[in-house]
Design a protein around this motif. Structure first.
Motif, PDB file in Angstrom:
ATOM      1  N   THR A  13       0.839  -1.185   0.000  1.00 55.57           N
ATOM      2  CA  THR A  13       0.000   0.000   0.000  1.00 55.57           C
ATOM      3  C   THR A  13       0.880   1.244   0.000  1.00 55.57           C
ATOM      4  O   THR A  13       2.083   1.178   0.279  1.00 55.57           O
ATOM      5  N   LYS A  14       0.279   2.358  -0.311  1.00 56.12           N
ATOM      6  CA  LYS A  14       0.997   3.626  -0.280  1.00 56.12           C
ATOM      7  C   LYS A  14       0.774   4.306   1.066  1.00 56.12           C
ATOM      8  O   LYS A  14      -0.289   4.154   1.690  1.00 56.12           O
ATOM      9  N   ARG A  15       1.763   5.037   1.473  1.00 59.29           N
ATOM     10  CA  ARG A  15       1.684   5.772   2.729  1.00 59.29           C
ATOM     11  C   ARG A  15       0.420   6.627   2.771  1.00 59.29           C
ATOM     12  O   ARG A  15       0.079   7.295   1.793  1.00 59.29           O
ATOM     13  N   GLN A  17      -2.662   5.412   3.151  1.00 55.86           N
ATOM     14  CA  GLN A  17      -3.840   4.597   2.865  1.00 55.86           C
ATOM     15  C   GLN A  17      -4.219   3.775   4.098  1.00 55.86           C
ATOM     16  O   GLN A  17      -3.405   3.530   4.982  1.00 55.86           O
ATOM     17  N   GLN A  84       5.406   4.265   6.802  1.00 59.08           N
ATOM     18  CA  GLN A  84       6.413   3.288   6.392  1.00 59.08           C
ATOM     19  C   GLN A  84       6.843   2.417   7.569  1.00 59.08           C
ATOM     20  O   GLN A  84       7.175   1.242   7.398  1.00 59.08           O
ATOM     21  N   SER A  87       5.363  -1.153   8.146  1.00 53.36           N
ATOM     22  CA  SER A  87       5.756  -2.316   7.344  1.00 53.36           C
ATOM     23  C   SER A  87       6.257  -3.415   8.278  1.00 53.36           C
ATOM     24  O   SER A  87       7.194  -3.209   9.072  1.00 53.36           O
ATOM     25  N   VAL A 116       4.576  -0.826   3.175  1.00 53.71           N
ATOM     26  CA  VAL A 116       4.079   0.529   2.969  1.00 53.71           C
ATOM     27  C   VAL A 116       5.122   1.311   2.179  1.00 53.71           C
ATOM     28  O   VAL A 116       6.262   1.476   2.637  1.00 53.71           O
ATOM     29  N   LEU A 117       4.733   1.769   1.007  1.00 52.30           N
ATOM     30  CA  LEU A 117       5.688   2.467   0.130  1.00 52.30           C
ATOM     31  C   LEU A 117       5.698   3.969   0.398  1.00 52.30           C
ATOM     32  O   LEU A 117       4.710   4.523   0.886  1.00 52.30           O
TER      33      LEU A 117
END
Lengths: 117, 115
Positions: A13-15, A17, A84, A87, A116-117
């Motif tokens: 997922t993206k940071r 979210q 992040q 993660s 988490v990207l």
């Protein structure tokens, strides 16, 4: 297979979210635990349910984290506004919950790996 | 507060030779102690547990551990390593007065088995 199951097994997922994980314990197990495991470390306790009641939460569980166990069956763990640092591998375990025993055996699921990207 | 310390982060053994994984515990009360194994992409599996009964505990897959109060140790051993023993091993404790049963894990020992 009648063991503990977790879904999904992997989540990217993206940071910022929100993400939700599900755990299905072994049938008739009253206790359900969530743990978090980061790379190179042992799992750390997050929270615990006895049937549908959430009885304890670790200080690791910030207010962005929420867990539920409606009807005392499956459980969900939601992380809002992911960072992040979230993660990790999120592990679920269940046990019978016999108060007469010193400790129950906890049976673990395969985990959900969150990136988490 | 209860805790466990695993003295080796990595152990490498040859197939057929003995395995020794070291764990020391710290507890103000009589502890319950466990060893769990974690194979890649699989869930944690209980190898054995000590709950103040016999001090020598036998587990699955030929593993055993001995509780030594005088040394505050709970070392895991196996007489002869198999290739399938390659995994990460965790020494774990929970305080017996803690009815919630939440587990406290050591940092883990990665076991490599060479042919």
């Amino acid at each position: 297979d009648t063991g503990v199951s977790q879904d999904p097994r992997h989540k990217i997922t993206k940071r910022g979210q929100n993400v939700t994980f599900r755990c299905d314990p072994i049938s008739e197990h009253n206790r359900l635990y969530w743990y978090r495991q980061t790379l190179g470390q042992g799992p750390e306790f997050l929270t615990y349910f006895q049937n549908e009641a959430q009885l304890e939460k670790s200080r690791l569980l910030s207010d962005r984290f929420s867990a539920e166990r409606p009807k005392g069956s499956f459980s969900t763990l939601e992380i809002q506004r992911t960072e992040q640092g979230d993660s990790a591998m999120y592990l679920c375990a269940s046990s019978l919950g016999r108060w007469q025993l010193l400790t129950d055996t906890q049976y673990f699921g395969p985990g959900t790996r969150l990136t988490v990207l | 507060a209860q805790s466990v310390t695993q003295l080796d982060s990595h152990v490498s053994v040859s197939e057929g030779t003995p395995v020794l994984l070291r764990c020391n515990y710290s507890s103000s009360y009589s502890p319950s102690l466990f060893w769990y194994v974690q194979h890649p992409n699989k869930g944690l599996q209980l190898l054995l547990k000590y709950t103040s009964a016999a001090t020598l505990v036998k587990g699955i897959n030929g593993f055993e551990a001995e509780f030594k109060k005088s040394e505050t140790s709970f070392h895991l051993t196996k007489p002869s390593a198999h290739m399938s023993d390659a995994a990460e091993y965790f020494c774990v404790t929970t305080m017996t007065t803690d009815s919630w049963g939440k587990l406290q894990f050591g940092a883990g020992t990665q076991v490599v088995v060479t042919p």
